[in-house]
Design a protein around this motif. Structure first.
Motif, short mmCIF file in Angstrom:
data_model
loop_
_atom_site.label_atom_id
_atom_site.label_comp_id
_atom_site.label_asym_id
_atom_site.label_seq_id
_atom_site.Cartn_x
_atom_site.Cartn_y
_atom_site.Cartn_z
N GLN A 399 0.84 -1.20 0.00
CA GLN A 399 0.00 0.00 0.00
C GLN A 399 0.87 1.25 0.00
OE1 GLN A 399 -3.06 0.43 -0.50
NE2 GLN A 399 -3.51 2.50 0.22
N SER A 400 1.98 1.20 0.73
CA SER A 400 2.90 2.32 0.75
C SER A 400 3.43 2.62 -0.65
CB SER A 400 4.07 2.01 1.70
OG SER A 400 5.04 3.04 1.67
N LYS A 401 3.86 1.58 -1.35
CA LYS A 401 4.37 1.76 -2.72
C LYS A 401 3.30 2.30 -3.65
CE LYS A 401 7.69 -2.05 -2.23
NZ LYS A 401 8.02 -3.43 -2.69
N TYR A 409 5.72 10.02 -6.78
CA TYR A 409 7.03 9.74 -6.23
C TYR A 409 7.57 8.48 -6.90
CZ TYR A 409 5.55 13.06 -2.66
OH TYR A 409 5.10 14.17 -2.00
N LYS A 410 8.34 8.66 -7.96
CA LYS A 410 8.79 7.53 -8.78
C LYS A 410 10.30 7.56 -8.94
CE LYS A 410 4.39 7.26 -11.26
NZ LYS A 410 3.71 7.23 -12.57
N ASP A 411 10.84 6.37 -9.15
CA ASP A 411 12.27 6.23 -9.41
C ASP A 411 12.49 6.52 -10.89
OD1 ASP A 411 14.90 5.55 -9.65
OD2 ASP A 411 14.61 3.40 -9.30
N ARG A 418 13.26 6.80 -5.00
CA ARG A 418 12.27 7.65 -5.65
C ARG A 418 12.69 9.12 -5.63
NH1 ARG A 418 7.16 4.84 -5.87
NH2 ARG A 418 7.33 2.80 -4.81
N GLU A 419 12.35 9.81 -6.70
CA GLU A 419 12.51 11.25 -6.74
C GLU A 419 11.21 11.90 -6.28
OE1 GLU A 419 15.84 9.80 -7.98
OE2 GLU A 419 14.11 9.27 -9.20
N ASP A 420 11.22 13.23 -6.09
CA ASP A 420 10.00 13.93 -5.71
C ASP A 420 9.10 14.11 -6.92
OD1 ASP A 420 10.89 16.13 -7.19
OD2 ASP A 420 11.50 17.28 -5.43
N LYS A 421 7.99 14.81 -6.74
CA LYS A 421 7.00 14.94 -7.80
C LYS A 421 7.54 15.65 -9.03
CE LYS A 421 2.96 14.97 -4.75
NZ LYS A 421 1.75 15.72 -4.34
N GLY A 454 11.45 2.51 -1.42
CA GLY A 454 12.05 3.44 -2.36
C GLY A 454 12.33 4.83 -1.85
N LEU A 455 12.26 5.04 -0.52
CA LEU A 455 12.49 6.37 0.04
C LEU A 455 13.90 6.46 0.62
CD1 LEU A 455 9.05 7.01 1.79
CD2 LEU A 455 9.88 7.98 -0.37
#
Length: 597
Positions: A399-401, A409-411, A418-421, A454-455
């Motif tokens: 659920q977090s992913k 928030y995607k790699d 992950r990068e920011d928006k 991914g954080l």
């Protein structure tokens, strides 16, 4: 309310330390996830709360109390000025509240003052007992008590306790300089003080009144700005409790002598020595009889209980919880102000971080069940108001992913983080305190769990922060801190305003919310004298906190106290007669029992 802090130290045994390091380095999951729950978990119900005499109590004697900490106590030794829990422990040996409370945390008529309440429940008339005197022999007076309120309301008052007096009629006008006196305070005679409150609320009967007089004959001619650092607080403080301060080694130890003029009667002990004991050596200190009483790290209990044959263990549910908080603004003009540009302003990022960590695993594997996963920020120490139907934000990494994916928030560069928006590097700076073997691996555990979704989370300055530095930087809203691991002592009154109100200095997240403030106000309204109504209000508030998540609870906690077998009349359960009256504390032998002898 108190900082804890926690604050009551994150500690663990060496075996758990190694287990957690293994778990943190395991990309596939924790030990608990792979092996299942332990089948030998402990429960706080396994422990008694009181230690009575195993033999005849001797006349006099010296008892040593271990203040378990890896840092010195700050030394602000007055209830009106102290900040940290360690100073509170030091003060509690020589001073006390002027009102006693029962096991349900409601004020009784058994303390140093009695009281009557008006029909509208807004005016309380307090009468201080005639034999209640300061340690220098001067009587504790109504003027002393009124003076404490005046100090809390002074513009130069450096502390945060003013919030706990804000309901007194005229207090805010006095604090803002609109009035020369506090209209809600009326000194009837030397021993009688009448206090009128702006609003009648149930908190007034449960630690909702400031109950700590300040000796005006000592501080009356002193500037308020100078009081906190004065020798009268730092070097030779006084109170009206069962023991007097005899000498202090700053930050390290205090020697107390019995107060023969104590209003409840002469104490059984001649002397108490309080000394700071590092959590890494507390077991040996207890084994050798170097300390008689010490709050014991729950995570060391299982490995060491057999070796501690000379002590008994007492237990209680702690009025506290640990939590992860998100920095959302700053403290400005005596209130919290949110900043929408803060890194953690996105509620979805906060929810994803909460779903990523397995606090039940932490409680079982590292505290043997004596700490357990938190769900809401009203803990089960207050069963009438804790919403046990609210599951909180449960461990659910998938659920977090999903939340992170759906909210941008995607790699984007394939490095697993992950990068920011906006596609920029996202580094979340995490502040966590030092404090025993578990502190570093526990912080690393959370960092690893967040990495698994991914954080990229890193410790502030690349290390754990010492207790005092940690809170100094939180209070200053250090821009280097994005999230932090803190703890909170809820106190006897369930009212959460002291931590989560918009004007609460201890609200280190700096989160504000109009609906929250409204619900918190309803929770201490006159209607809230109806317990069912108050419970329904706090149920709504807990739901809101789960939705907005300025912070999330990590662990509820038990507290164990190790007591040498020679100790008599020590009770850890708040509200009991022995808890309120340390003059009954005694020993059955001149010297402590030593393990193995």
């Amino acid at each position: 309310m108190k900082k804890l802090y926690q604050s009551k130290l994150l500690l663990v045994l060496l075996a758990a330390f190694m287990l957690l390091v293994t778990a943190c380095n395991n990309e596939e999951g924790s030990t608990a996830e792979k092996e299942g729950k332990k089948d030998d978990l402990l429960s706080i119900d396994d422990f008694a709360s009181a230690k009575k005499a195993d033999g005849e109590i001797i006349d006099g004697g010296t008892l040593t109390y271990g203040l378990v900490s890896d840092t010195p106590f700050e030394g602000t030794l007055n209830f009106n000025f102290y900040q940290g829990t360690y100073d509170d422990e030091v003060i509690s040996w020589f001073d006390e509240s002027i009102l006693d409370a029962d096991e349900n945390y409601m004020y009784t008529q058994d303390g140093a003052a009695t009281f009557e309440v008006s029909e509208d429940k807004k005016t309380f008339t307090f009468t201080i007992r005639d034999n209640v005197n300061w340690h220098d022999g001067k009587p504790v007076t109504a003027e002393d008590w009124a003076f404490a309120f005046e100090v809390l309301g002074d513009p130069d008052y450096p502390g945060t306790r003013f919030a706990e007096a804000s309901n007194v009629q005229g207090f805010e006008d006095y604090r803002s300089g609109k009035a020369d006196s506090i209209s809600g305070l009326k000194i009837i005679d030397d021993k009688t003080l009448q206090i009128t409150f702006v609003e009648a609320n149930p908190s007034l009967l449960a630690s909702g009144i400031w109950t700590h007089p300040l000796p005006k004959h000592i501080f009356g001619d002193m500037k308020v700005a100078d009081m906190e650092s004065s020798p009268e607080i730092r070097e030779h403080p006084i109170g009206f409790g069962p023991f007097k301060v005899d000498s202090i080694v700053p930050g390290e130890s205090v020697v107390y002598k019995k107060n023969e003029d104590y209003w409840r009667g002469e104490p059984k002990l001649d002397e108490v020595i309080l000394k700071v004991v590092n959590p890494s050596v507390v077991t040996k200190s207890l084994q050798d009889g170097d300390v008689d009483i010490a709050v014991y790290p729950t995570d060391q209990y299982k490995d060491n209980v057999k070796a501690l044959s000379n002590v008994d263990f007492l237990g209680k549910i702690d009025l506290a919880y640990t939590y992860i908080g998100f920095k959302l603004g700053k403290w400005q003009d005596n209130k919290n102000v949110m900043d929408p540009n803060m890194k953690m302003s996105d509620v979805n990022l906060r929810k994803a971080m909460a779903h990523a960590v397995n606090n039940q695993d932490v409680g079982e594997q590292f505290y043997d069940g004596l700490r357990w996963a938190g769900t809401t920020v009203i803990p089960p120490s207050h069963p009438a108001f804790h919403d046990d139907s609210n599951p909180g934000l449960e461990y659910d990494p998938e659920q977090s992913k999903k939340i992170l994916d759906e909210n941008g928030y995607k790699d984007t560069n394939g490095d697993g983080l992950r990068e920011d928006k906006n596609g920029n590097e996202l580094v979340i700076n995490f502040a966590s305190m030092s404090g025993g073997d578990i502190a570093e691996p526990l912080a690393n555990y959370y960092i690893q769990k967040w990495k698994e979704v991914g954080l990229n989370v890193k410790l502030v300055d690349g290390r754990l922060l010492e207790f005092n530095s940690f809170y100094d930087r939180l209070e200053a809203d250090d821009k280097a801190i994005d999230i932090f691991q803190g703890a909170w002592g809820v106190g006897s009154d369930v009212d959460p305003t002291g931590l989560w109100g918009s004007a609460a200095a201890f609200n280190y997240t700096r989160w504000t919310n109009e609906e929250s403030d409204q619900l918190l106000a309803e929770g201490i309204s006159e209607k809230a004298f109806d317990e069912q109504y108050r419970s329904e209000v706090y149920e709504k508030w807990q739901k809101l906190m789960t939705e907005e998540i300025p912070a999330f609870p990590t662990l509820y906690r038990s507290e164990l106290t190790a007591v040498n077998k020679r100790v008599a009349n020590w009770d850890v359960k708040p509200g009991t007669k022995l808890f309120n009256d340390r003059s009954q504390l005694g020993v059955t032998a001149e010297k402590p029992e030593v393990a193995g002898q």
